[in-house]
Design a protein around this motif. Structure first.
Motif, mmCIF file in Angstrom:
data_model
loop_
_atom_site.group_PDB
_atom_site.id
_atom_site.type_symbol
_atom_site.label_atom_id
_atom_site.label_comp_id
_atom_site.label_asym_id
_atom_site.label_seq_id
_atom_site.Cartn_x
_atom_site.Cartn_y
_atom_site.Cartn_z
ATOM 1 N N GLY A 34 27.230 -25.807 -12.710
ATOM 2 C CA GLY A 34 28.241 -25.589 -11.683
ATOM 3 C C GLY A 34 28.628 -24.136 -11.509
ATOM 4 O O GLY A 34 29.592 -23.843 -10.802
ATOM 5 N N TYR A 41 24.497 -23.361 -6.798
ATOM 6 C CA TYR A 41 25.111 -23.695 -8.078
ATOM 7 C C TYR A 41 23.999 -24.003 -9.070
ATOM 8 O O TYR A 41 23.056 -24.720 -8.740
ATOM 9 N N GLU A 54 34.348 -26.228 -12.772
ATOM 10 C CA GLU A 54 34.948 -26.252 -11.448
ATOM 11 C C GLU A 54 34.768 -24.886 -10.805
ATOM 12 O O GLU A 54 34.897 -23.855 -11.470
ATOM 13 N N LYS A 55 34.458 -24.841 -9.499
ATOM 14 C CA LYS A 55 34.284 -23.566 -8.808
ATOM 15 C C LYS A 55 35.519 -22.703 -8.993
ATOM 16 O O LYS A 55 36.635 -23.154 -8.851
ATOM 17 N N ARG A 60 30.171 -30.090 -15.567
ATOM 18 C CA ARG A 60 30.062 -28.913 -14.724
ATOM 19 C C ARG A 60 31.404 -28.205 -14.688
ATOM 20 O O ARG A 60 32.444 -28.829 -14.766
#
Length: 125
Positions: free
Chosen positions: A115, A111, A67-68, A65
């Motif tokens: 992600g 999400y 990362e934000k 995923r």
């Protein structure tokens, strides 16, 4: 000064088919094009006549995923029925969060499987 509009966003996903099917259900978008893409990847273009999102997968796919905030914060999508949209998100096994109702509209976030954060907003109902 020239006038401009956002024509498309190209995002890397692990499964373009899954993402395209989900966003077709969520947004009512149509497939504009699919096929080979840069660096031997594969893309599906999904949207309207004038705007779309490209769901791109490099050869071998994408694992893990993101990362934000890396590299983007979120993508906002306007819908006409926020409650129906939320049910589609839930049915896909994704989790809506951060529900808010403030000027100028109601919204929630989720999400996707990679992600990537999406904001779903409704200004009318």
């Amino acid at each position: 000064m020239p006038s401009a509009r956002l024509e498309h966003a190209n995002i890397r996903v692990s499964d373009p088919e899954r993402s395209a099917a989900f966003f077709t259900a969520l947004c009512g978008w149509r497939e504009r094009w699919r096929g080979p893409a840069i660096d031997d990847g594969f893309s599906i273009h999904l949207g309207t006549e004038s705007q779309y999102i490209v769901f791109y997968a490099p050869p071998g796919g994408h694992s893990g995923r993101f990362e934000k905030g890396v590299p983007l914060q979120h993508i906002g999508i306007e819908v006409d029925d926020l409650d129906a949209a939320e049910q589609i998100v839930i049915a896909a096994g994704l989790e809506p969060f951060n529900h808010a109702d403030y000027e100028p509209g109601r919204r929630f976030y989720f999400y996707d499987w990679d992600g990537i954060e999406f904001e779903v907003v409704s200004y009318g109902g």
